[in-house]
Design a protein around this motif. Structure first.
Motif, PDB file in Angstrom:
ATOM      1  N   ILE A  63      29.790 144.823   5.755  1.00  0.00           N
ATOM      2  CA  ILE A  63      28.921 145.950   5.419  1.00  0.00           C
ATOM      3  C   ILE A  63      29.118 146.384   3.964  1.00  0.00           C
ATOM      4  O   ILE A  63      29.069 147.562   3.639  1.00  0.00           O
ATOM      5  CB  ILE A  63      29.129 147.134   6.392  1.00  0.00           C
ATOM      6  CG1 ILE A  63      30.590 147.588   6.413  1.00  0.00           C
ATOM      7  CG2 ILE A  63      28.633 146.799   7.786  1.00  0.00           C
ATOM      8  CD1 ILE A  63      30.814 148.886   7.184  1.00  0.00           C
ATOM      9  N   ASP A  65      27.169 145.908   1.303  1.00  0.00           N
ATOM     10  CA  ASP A  65      25.974 146.508   0.702  1.00  0.00           C
ATOM     11  C   ASP A  65      25.786 147.948   1.172  1.00  0.00           C
ATOM     12  O   ASP A  65      25.433 148.831   0.381  1.00  0.00           O
ATOM     13  CB  ASP A  65      24.726 145.682   1.029  1.00  0.00           C
ATOM     14  CG  ASP A  65      24.724 144.332   0.325  1.00  0.00           C
ATOM     15  OD1 ASP A  65      25.375 144.213  -0.735  1.00  0.00           O
ATOM     16  OD2 ASP A  65      24.083 143.397   0.845  1.00  0.00           O
ATOM     17  N   THR A  66      26.035 148.194   2.452  1.00  0.00           N
ATOM     18  CA  THR A  66      25.927 149.549   2.998  1.00  0.00           C
ATOM     19  C   THR A  66      26.939 150.458   2.307  1.00  0.00           C
ATOM     20  O   THR A  66      26.616 151.587   1.921  1.00  0.00           O
ATOM     21  CB  THR A  66      26.179 149.545   4.517  1.00  0.00           C
ATOM     22  OG1 THR A  66      25.198 148.702   5.126  1.00  0.00           O
ATOM     23  CG2 THR A  66      26.098 150.932   5.105  1.00  0.00           C
TER      24      THR A  66
END
Length: 139
Positions: A63, A65-66
């Motif tokens: 995750i 990019d999140t």
């Protein structure tokens, strides 16, 4: 040669009447194992000086990019902050809180980067990706 980062991480989480204080503290230390936790009137306050284990969780859960989105969304100078779901943290899972806080309240994390700068530290914790894989700047 690896870069040495100087950061101060402050983690706060409300402890509601229906919650066990030690379980809220466990939620914090599951994601930030090196944090020093103190119990204070209705909340947990913890401090840490790195986010290495947290970064490993971001990589493991894929995750990055999140995380980068959450970090850059509230970047102000040398400081960025973000919120995490308390229940997921108790399970050792990173789940960013967006929108209204949950009924139990969220874990709030504030990171002040003293050296070198916040953007470089964000790149270290959650590196940029291409096709979901971290980009190696040396390639």
């Amino acid at each position: 040669m690896s870069t040495v980062y100087a950061v101060d991480v402050q983690i706060t989480a409300p402890v509601n009447d229906t919650e066990v204080t030690d379980r809220v503290a466990d939620a914090v230390t599951n994601l930030f194992p090196g944090a020093e936790v103190e119990h204070s009137h209705g909340e947990i306050v913890a401090t840490a000086h790195d986010m290495e284990e947290f970064s490993e969780s971001l990589h493991r859960q894929e995750i990055l990019d999140t995380a980068r989105g959450a970090f850059f969304e509230d970047l102000r100078g040398d400081t960025f902050s973000f919120d995490l779901k308390k229940q997921a943290a108790f399970q050792g899972v990173v789940n960013f809180a967006v929108g209204d806080p949950s009924e139990l309240g969220d874990i709030h994390v504030r990171v002040r980067v003293n050296d070198p700068d916040a953007e470089s530290y964000i790149d270290h914790v959650a590196p940029p990706t291409k096709d979901g894989k971290p980009i190696d700047p040396d390639e």
